[in-house]
Design an enzyme around this catalytic site. Structure first.
Site, PDB file in Angstrom:
ATOM      1  N   GLY A  46     -17.713  54.952  24.231  1.00 49.71           N
ATOM      2  CA  GLY A  46     -16.959  56.003  23.572  1.00 49.71           C
ATOM      3  C   GLY A  46     -17.817  57.249  23.475  1.00 49.71           C
ATOM      4  N   GLN A  51     -20.285  65.191  20.163  1.00 53.88           N
ATOM      5  CA  GLN A  51     -21.482  64.640  20.794  1.00 53.88           C
ATOM      6  C   GLN A  51     -21.905  65.421  22.039  1.00 53.88           C
ATOM      7  OE1 GLN A  51     -19.966  60.367  20.599  1.00 53.88           O
ATOM      8  NE2 GLN A  51     -22.189  60.147  20.359  1.00 53.88           N
ATOM      9  N   CYS A  99     -25.336  54.320  18.918  1.00 50.23           N
ATOM     10  CA  CYS A  99     -24.707  55.633  19.022  1.00 50.23           C
ATOM     11  C   CYS A  99     -25.492  56.465  20.026  1.00 50.23           C
ATOM     12  CB  CYS A  99     -24.692  56.318  17.662  1.00 50.23           C
ATOM     13  SG  CYS A  99     -23.962  57.974  17.678  1.00 50.23           S
ATOM     14  N   LEU A 100     -24.795  57.111  20.933  1.00 49.04           N
ATOM     15  CA  LEU A 100     -25.464  57.943  21.927  1.00 49.04           C
ATOM     16  C   LEU A 100     -26.163  59.146  21.296  1.00 49.04           C
ATOM     17  CD1 LEU A 100     -22.765  57.857  24.761  1.00 49.04           C
ATOM     18  CD2 LEU A 100     -24.922  56.564  24.639  1.00 49.04           C
ATOM     19  N   HIS A 141     -15.833  54.250  15.054  1.00 47.83           N
ATOM     20  CA  HIS A 141     -17.089  54.961  15.312  1.00 47.83           C
ATOM     21  C   HIS A 141     -16.805  56.378  15.824  1.00 47.83           C
ATOM     22  CE1 HIS A 141     -21.421  55.003  16.655  1.00 47.83           C
ATOM     23  NE2 HIS A 141     -20.928  55.996  17.371  1.00 47.83           N
ATOM     24  N   GLU A 142     -15.933  56.481  16.828  1.00 46.73           N
ATOM     25  CA  GLU A 142     -15.642  57.793  17.412  1.00 46.73           C
ATOM     26  C   GLU A 142     -14.867  58.672  16.439  1.00 46.73           C
ATOM     27  OE1 GLU A 142     -17.376  58.552  19.906  1.00 46.73           O
ATOM     28  OE2 GLU A 142     -17.933  56.472  20.335  1.00 46.73           O
ATOM     29  N   HIS A 145     -17.115  60.452  14.089  1.00 48.59           N
ATOM     30  CA  HIS A 145     -17.744  61.650  14.665  1.00 48.59           C
ATOM     31  C   HIS A 145     -16.896  62.893  14.433  1.00 48.59           C
ATOM     32  CE1 HIS A 145     -21.389  60.342  16.632  1.00 48.59           C
ATOM     33  NE2 HIS A 145     -20.766  59.342  17.237  1.00 48.59           N
TER      34      HIS A 145
END
Length: 188
Positions: A46, A51, A99-100, A141-142, A145
């Site tokens: 994702g 991000q 997480c990226l 999670h997304e 963000h």
């Protein structure tokens, strides 16, 4: 399509509520294509607009579930309803996520087992997905963000303390830090 740099925690766009999308144009289609390319190169499951430095309410996702069904799409201006959280003890392995924007780190975090995602697609057409398990985790999670929340913000003790130390040690937590999938080593 192009791979975009991924912002690391501390970049202001990651810590602010993203703005609703009103223009469904070529610029949005290019952004979404770039986000898929970036997510796939990272690799991730994702990726949210903030991000990649874009404070808009959208995320892309790509996940193959236990039934070998592929879930791949974009959610624009989403809303998310979730089931109550389990009161069972946290499973440090089974509930671990990364997480990226905090590259190379994974910590256990309690998420709802079931969610209902409502959003629109690239053409402004509404859709909804009832998600369970890992797909539900990805959506939560997304979606976080888009509200300026990173998973590290939700970690309980002692994991919150460990990630804070990792962020300081890595010199993250300040504006201007990014990494480029396919080029940089994500842990630094």
């Amino acid at each position: 399509m192009a791979v975009r740099p991924i912002s690391i925690t501390g970049e202001p766009v990651l810590h602010e509520r993203a703005t609703e999308i009103t223009e469904f144009d070529d610029a949005l289609r290019t952004l979404v294509a770039d986000m898929f390319e970036t997510m796939d190169t990272a690799p991730g499951v994702g990726l949210a607009g903030p991000q990649v430095g874009v404070g808009l309410r959208l995320f892309v996702y790509s996940f193959v579930d236990d039934d070998d069904r592929t879930w791949r799409g974009v959610a624009i201006n989403p809303t998310l309803w979730q089931s109550p959280l389990s009161i069972e003890p946290l499973d440090d392995d089974g509930e671990s996520e990364g997480c990226l924007s905090i590259p190379g780190e994974r910590f256990p975090l309690r998420r709802a087992d079931d969610v209902l995602l409502r959003a629109v697609d690239l053409h402004g057409e509404p859709f909804e997905i009832e998600a369970h398990g890992w797909l539900a985790r990805i959506f939560q999670h997304e979606y976080d963000h888009l509200d300026g929340v990173l998973y590290a913000d939700r970690l309980e003790h002692p994991f919150g303390k460990v990630v804070a130390k990792t962020i300081r040690k890595s010199s993250w937590g300040v504006p201007g830090k990014t990494w480029m999938p396919g080029v940089d080593h994500p842990e630094g």
